[in-house]
Scaffold this motif. Structure first.
Motif, PDB file in Angstrom:
ATOM      1  N   SER A   4      49.003   3.927  15.459  1.00 44.90           N
ATOM      2  CA  SER A   4      50.316   4.378  15.916  1.00 44.90           C
ATOM      3  C   SER A   4      50.297   4.524  17.428  1.00 44.90           C
ATOM      4  CB  SER A   4      50.671   5.729  15.299  1.00 44.90           C
ATOM      5  OG  SER A   4      50.649   5.675  13.903  1.00 44.90           O
ATOM      6  N   LYS A   5      51.296   3.957  18.088  1.00 47.46           N
ATOM      7  CA  LYS A   5      51.409   4.064  19.539  1.00 47.46           C
ATOM      8  C   LYS A   5      51.763   5.497  19.910  1.00 47.46           C
ATOM      9  CE  LYS A   5      54.066   2.153  23.372  1.00 47.46           C
ATOM     10  NZ  LYS A   5      55.099   1.167  23.726  1.00 47.46           N
ATOM     11  N   SER A   8      52.635   5.109  26.585  1.00 48.49           N
ATOM     12  CA  SER A   8      52.348   3.947  27.405  1.00 48.49           C
ATOM     13  C   SER A   8      52.901   4.178  28.803  1.00 48.49           C
ATOM     14  CB  SER A   8      52.987   2.698  26.783  1.00 48.49           C
ATOM     15  OG  SER A   8      52.696   1.555  27.551  1.00 48.49           O
ATOM     16  N   ASP A  11      57.366  -0.079  28.755  1.00 47.77           N
ATOM     17  CA  ASP A  11      57.859  -0.495  27.439  1.00 47.77           C
ATOM     18  C   ASP A  11      57.363  -1.876  27.021  1.00 47.77           C
ATOM     19  OD1 ASP A  11      59.286   1.875  27.114  1.00 47.77           O
ATOM     20  OD2 ASP A  11      61.041   1.061  28.148  1.00 47.77           O
ATOM     21  N   LYS A  13      54.343  -4.844  26.200  1.00 48.97           N
ATOM     22  CA  LYS A  13      53.135  -4.819  25.375  1.00 48.97           C
ATOM     23  C   LYS A  13      51.853  -4.978  26.178  1.00 48.97           C
ATOM     24  CE  LYS A  13      55.413  -6.529  21.253  1.00 48.97           C
ATOM     25  NZ  LYS A  13      55.467  -7.569  20.244  1.00 48.97           N
ATOM     26  N   THR A  17      47.995   1.742  27.368  1.00 53.33           N
ATOM     27  CA  THR A  17      48.593   2.442  26.228  1.00 53.33           C
ATOM     28  C   THR A  17      47.521   3.207  25.467  1.00 53.33           C
ATOM     29  OG1 THR A  17      50.200   0.643  26.025  1.00 53.33           O
ATOM     30  CG2 THR A  17      49.981   2.116  24.134  1.00 53.33           C
ATOM     31  N   TYR A  19      46.725   4.772  21.630  1.00 51.42           N
ATOM     32  CA  TYR A  19      47.105   4.687  20.229  1.00 51.42           C
ATOM     33  C   TYR A  19      46.277   5.699  19.434  1.00 51.42           C
ATOM     34  CZ  TYR A  19      48.818   0.062  21.638  1.00 51.42           C
ATOM     35  OH  TYR A  19      49.450  -0.975  22.268  1.00 51.42           O
ATOM     36  N   THR A  21      44.712   6.584  15.554  1.00 49.76           N
ATOM     37  CA  THR A  21      44.384   5.901  14.300  1.00 49.76           C
ATOM     38  C   THR A  21      44.322   6.911  13.162  1.00 49.76           C
ATOM     39  OG1 THR A  21      41.987   6.163  14.331  1.00 49.76           O
ATOM     40  CG2 THR A  21      42.901   4.349  15.650  1.00 49.76           C
ATOM     41  N   GLN A  29      44.291   0.822  25.415  1.00 52.15           N
ATOM     42  CA  GLN A  29      44.581  -0.507  25.944  1.00 52.15           C
ATOM     43  C   GLN A  29      44.635  -0.390  27.454  1.00 52.15           C
ATOM     44  OE1 GLN A  29      48.144  -2.311  24.374  1.00 52.15           O
ATOM     45  NE2 GLN A  29      48.398  -3.573  26.191  1.00 52.15           N
TER      46      GLN A  29
END
Length: 63
Positions: A4-5, A8, A11, A13, A17, A19, A21, A29
């Motif tokens: 789940s993000k 960031s 907006d 990709k 970022t 995330y 789990t 990222q």
């Protein structure tokens, strides 16, 4: 693994970022630095993210 993000820096990709789990871990990222001078095992990697990303996640009480 369910991912789940959280937060960031933009907006798109291709921005740094964080995330969450379903394993109670974080995925990050970011850029892969090459000038760090560290010896990293083959099964691990480093990513570089802006401190503002961490601050934003804390401000928004995401971590």
């Amino acid at each position: 693994m369910k991912v789940s993000k959280l937060v960031s820096t933009c907006d798109l990709k291709d921005c740094p970022t964080l995330y969450a789990t379903d394993r109670d871990t974080l995925l990050v990222q970011g850029e892969t630095p090459v000038d760090h001078g560290l010896r990293i095992p083959a099964h691990e990697t480093l990513v570089e993210i802006p401190m503002e990303l961490i601050r934003k996640a804390i401000r928004e009480q995401l971590i």
